[in-house]
Write a protein that holds these residues in place. Sequence first.
Motif: not given
Length: 517
Positions: A179-193, A230-235, A168-173
């Motif tokens: 390249n200053h492109e908006l991305s999300y963090l996958d489970l491998n620890g990679d930023l995906i555009k 860059e400019s990360g936020r974790m919910y 019941e607990i969720y997270w997203v980074v």
Amino acid sequence: MRLVNIITFITTIGLSLAQCPNTLSACGEACYSPEEYTCDNGVLCPISMKNCNGACYSPNEYHCENGSLVYGPESGDASPAPVPAPSTPEPPTIPEPPSVPESPPIIEQPSIPEPPSVPEPPSSPSIPSSPGISDNLKPQRDPSIPSKEGKMILQIDNNTGGAWSDDEIYWVVLGRNENHELSYLDLNGDLIKADLSLNDATTPRGNRRYASSIVHKLSERKYVHLPAVESGRMYISYGEPVYITFNDGGYAGPDVNNETDPNANTLFEYFEFTTESINGTITFHGNTTRVDFFSFPYMIRLMNSTGDYDRWEGDTGSRDEIFNAFKNSVSEPFKTLVDDYRIMAPCKTTFNEGKTYGDYFDDYINAFWSKYSQENLEFQCDAGSFKGHVEGNRMLFTKSGDDRTFFVDRPTTQDVLEGRGAFDRGSSSDPDLTRIELVIEAQLCAAFNRGIATEPSKWKDVSSYYKSEMVSNEYSEFFHQHSVTGKAYGFCYDDVNDQSTLLECGNADILIIDLKW
């Protein structure tokens, strides 16, 4: 381990008794109100809390054995109150939560601040600059989590006491890549555009498309490896995910002021950070924040790989204790900030322009403006020594050793609370001139929030904050009092005089997040 309402408050109180006003009692050399505090073996603790070798603790959750705190209520104490059902969080119901003492960075003496009508005791011994908490109360590292070269570990622990399961607990980074492109963090620890094709599901409320695949349950993974962001936020949310919708170049996240937003009834928190890759290691800059709201308590701990950095920040007490303490301690205007899901920051609700308390700071601003139309305001900060005075609807400042003039406009209540408008302007196309004006604006904004704007001699005196007869930001004051270190981001310029929850270090190894309820 689960962090509860425990603060190392006072380690030593002098043997001589203080001379106290009639309304106060003596505890060694300290004066205190017996209606709010008790003297337990020479240590001041809030009523309903006890002393264990200099630490104040709740006997409903801990007991003292041989001078050490041990998790579990004292014998004969009632069990903790039932936890509200996750799907429909109930408003706090504990009638008398233990209030947390002023955190040491806020107070420099063991006596507790009296109401404004009672003078402060003339002298008391100093309190250590930061409270100590035992190792088992700090977020604990999971040694089974592997390291990954060029990245740091982000570990998430469920310490909600069974109120919320890992499922019941969720997270997203989210953040921006190199390249200053908006991305999300996958489970491998990679930023995906990120792109619009990720909006693959429909929200249960509001009929909005959102990106379901970027959100993870704690039961799926309790850690991730963090690269340069860059400019990360974790919910982090309880009961349901935070619904994120990507658009061209950005994303629509939670808007708790919009009743139709699909996240309006979601229990969530967030923290902000930036990580840099330097010589193959991660440098971390990040903080917890109360600039927008409080929803549930949590704590973070940052450690580096060389072993010379280990710091933590976060909330003290359970969610119910914090909600009830807030309602029982703040003045009537600030009680309006509470709803079933959050304690909102003032300007996010009833203190905004046109709202009930939209003029809350106006009289204070008028008094400040009148005072410094007749005399100079002088103050010092890291940027230099400044002198200013009011002319019309703006202030003119000069800096020692600089022949230029700097301008600051007259603020509104919203400018004070939000650090916007007159306190986030800068009046020149000259970047250096604007930079200095922004420094002045930050100093003024912080002083107004802390209730000391007309007393510049107190701007660097943490023990003077929020104790003036003038109005102040009681929301910010409260979260400083209910912090494990006395620090908080209660408003945007709370970093003035180092009162924010910023953690930063090179060779960052791990950030541990303890989630509580």
